[in-house]
Structures are given as structure tokens and as C-alpha cells.
Scaffold this motif. Structure first.
Motif: not given
Lengths: 216, 216
Positions: B3-4, B36-38, B27-31
Motif C-alpha cells: 500500500l505504501a 497486508q495486500a499486494e 479492486h482489492p489487492g491480492r491478500r
């Protein structure tokens, strides 16, 4: 004509007309008795313009007052009056000088003005820079900041199309007889044709997209 | 990327990114862990588009969500997806059917489409009518109501100029490699070039006015 007739012929309620009078957007009528005033065709035309600015252009009352003040400055020649009135139209936030994208955008815009031979923007200093030039720089900086940078050559076809549009705009304006009417028409048509242009562009994009991509 | 990094590279604060995620604009990131997500280049591009719509286009969050939903409908062919996304852009109030000016405006607009051979507006029924057509009718009705009626022939030069603009728009869009990128670019460029066009028109009007009226 009296207030009631001005209201019927303009389609603006008497309450709204009184508000415009109080706010200085409409000049006072000729007082005939202590409580009644007489209005003329000039009031009707002005009311039409005020509605174009406020109801269609969604221009704040303060900005509309500035535009109308510019229209009334009889000391200016027609070109200057037309220019001053159109220049007083709101033109969005000024370029953000703290943003590095603004400097690059200004160079692109200066180069464009130079290539087109336009004198109201750019670094020439020959003529005053119009506020629309700041609006252009802000728009180019936003494109680049959002990852769609554009070069002078990308902008040139848009500018050439707007040259033709401006000639059509001024042809419409020249249909009006007196300098007063022409200046009013220039301001009203600048504002009222904006949604015409933007909707025609989207329709044209749909057509062009169909021609290029359909059946691929 | 985390995210950063997404925040640094996009220039959008992490708080705003989280807001866009909650609102379904991104859309959501890959958890990767529970907290944390990617994120990938697709997120970066989408974020750019969301900013174009919301910050520059001043499009309400609900409308932006509709535009983005149209982008993601993989079942549509590229032309339809492009069309659907651009069509979902806000297009102002619908024509006021109670106003007699609307009927005349519709006839003028129908005649214009016929003359141009455009299929996305007008009475043909061959293709769906795009929302921009309602925007055009509303704009023509406003002109006439405010005492500046326009005929089909008055509008034709504006439409012809917009045909050229649309070809330039689609040339820019075709520079992007994948259909996904093209559809995103089409929406972003439609919105981001609007202030470019309107500012260039005002600059061109100042030039044209100087050429015609200066020294008169």
C-alpha cells in the motif's frame, strides 16, 4: 413595460427579477411613480444573459456581476469589451506553481501558442495573457500528473479545430446588430455552446469508435 | 507492491486509497497476510483513472463507480465496453419534456444526426441512443429558451469540428497496447481533454475577435 410584463416575457419570476435587481445583476428600471418602474428591451436582453450565465453556465453570482460590469464599460472599444467580458467568465483554479508538472505544462502551452501564432497566451508579452491560458496550463498539468502526458503536437489538432469553432462563434455574434447586442451574444453563446460542444464530441466519439472497432 | 508504495507511486494518500477500496472504486489487492495486500500496475492505472474522474472531472463517487463497472464487463466487445464506459459519464439533466422548447430541440437534433449520418442519436432506432444525445437536446432547448434559437445549419460546423476531434481522441487511445488500457484511456481522455478544449476555444475566440474587430 412594467415588472409583471417583464416577468411574463422573460419567463423569470418577479421574485427572481427583484433578487437580480438587488444583487446588481440587472440595472434599475426608469422610475415612474414612487413604487413603479418602467423596463425596456435592454432589460429583457440582460435578463436572458443573466439566466444563461447563472442557470445554464452555473456561474456564481459574484462572477456574473464581474462579467456584466465588463459589458457595460463604454470606454472600451468593441474588441476590448468583448474580450474583457469573456475573460471575466470563471476559468477554474489557477496553475499550481508548487507542482513541477506546471512548469512543463507552461512550456508545452507556450510552444503551442508560438506554433499557432496566437498572441493571447505564451511568453510574447505583446498582448495581455487571458485567464483561459491559465486554465489550459492547469489542464495540461493534470493530464501529465495523471499519467497521460501530452506534447505540443498532440494538442495542435485540438487547437486547429477550435480555430474553426471560434470563427463559427464570431459569425453567429456578427448577426447581432449593435455592439451592445454583439458583446452580450458573445458571452451568452460562449457559455451556452459549451454543453453543445461536449455532447457532440461524445456522440462523435461513439461514431468513430463504431467505425474503427465494430466487428473486430 | 504494498500500500505504501502504491501511495508513493500514485501520489494518492493511503487514507484516500483505503477510501476508494471501501467505496469499490478500486479492486482489492491480492491478500498476502491477514493485514497486508499486494497491489500491481493494474491498481496504479485504475487509481490514475479514479483521480481523473473524481478530482479533475468532478464526477460524483456513485457515477464514477458506474463508469468503472462498465470498464470491467469482460463480456462486452471493445467497442461496446468503450461505449458503455463513456456513456456512463454524467451527462447533466435529461430534457424537460414538459417544455415546448424540448420538442423543437429534438427535431433540430434529429435533423442534424440525419444530415451527418450519425447513428447514435436521432430517430433511426438502428442503434441505442447515447445519453449524450439527451445532453445535446437539453443544450439546444436552453439556447432557444434564452432567445438564441439555433437551426440545424448553425450546429453543423460544430459537429464537423467534433468529428475531427473524435478522430484525434481515438488516435490517442489507439496508442495504448491492450484493450483494457484503451478503454481506460478513452474514459480518462474524454474527461481530461474537456478543459483543454474549452480553454483553447476561449483563446481562439480572443484571436478571432482581435483579427475581426481590432482597429475598427
Amino acid at each position: 413595460m412594467r415588472l409583471a410584463e417583464l416577468s411574463t416575457r422573460s419567463g423569470v419570476s418577479t421574485a427572481t427579477i427583484k433578487y437580480y435587481l438587488r444583487e446588481g445583476l440587472l440595472h434599475p428600471g426608469r422610475r415612474v411613480t414612487a413604487t413603479q418602474a418602467e423596463y425596456d428591451e435592454g432589460h429583457l436582453r440582460r435578463l436572458r444573459l443573466v439566466r444563461a450565465l447563472i442557470q445554464v453556465g452555473r456561474i456564481p453570482v459574484n462572477s456574473a456581476r464581474e462579467v456584466l460590469a465588463a459589458l457595460q464599460d463604454e470606454g472600451l472599444d468593441p474588441n476590448r469589451r468583448l474580450g474583457t467580458a469573456v475573460w471575466a467568465l470563471p476559468h477554474g483554479p489557477a496553475p499550481d506553481e508548487a507542482d513541477p508538472a506546471t512548469e512543463t505544462a507552461r512550456q508545452t502551452a507556450d510552444e503551442l501558442m508560438d506554433r499557432l501564432g496566437w498572441r493571447y497566451g505564451g511568453p510574447s508579452g505583446e498582448t495581455p495573457t487571458v485567464p483561459a491560458y491559465g486554465m489550459l496550463i492547469t489542464a495540461i498539468a493534470a493530464l501529465s500528473r495523471l499519467g497521460y502526458p501530452c506534447a505540443t503536437a498532440d494538442l495542435e489538432p485540438y487547437a486547429r479545430a477550435m480555430e474553426r469553432i471560434a470563427a463559427t462563434d464570431l459569425d453567429l455574434v456578427e448577426r447581432y446588430g449593435t455592439p451592445d447586442e454583439q458583446v452580450e451574444a458573445a458571452v451568452a453563446l460562449t457559455v451556452l455552446y459549451e454543453p453543445v460542444l461536449l455532447s457532440l464530441r461524445r456522440l462523435a466519439e461513439a461514431e468513430e469508435s463504431r467505425r474503427r472497432f465494430d466487428g473486430r
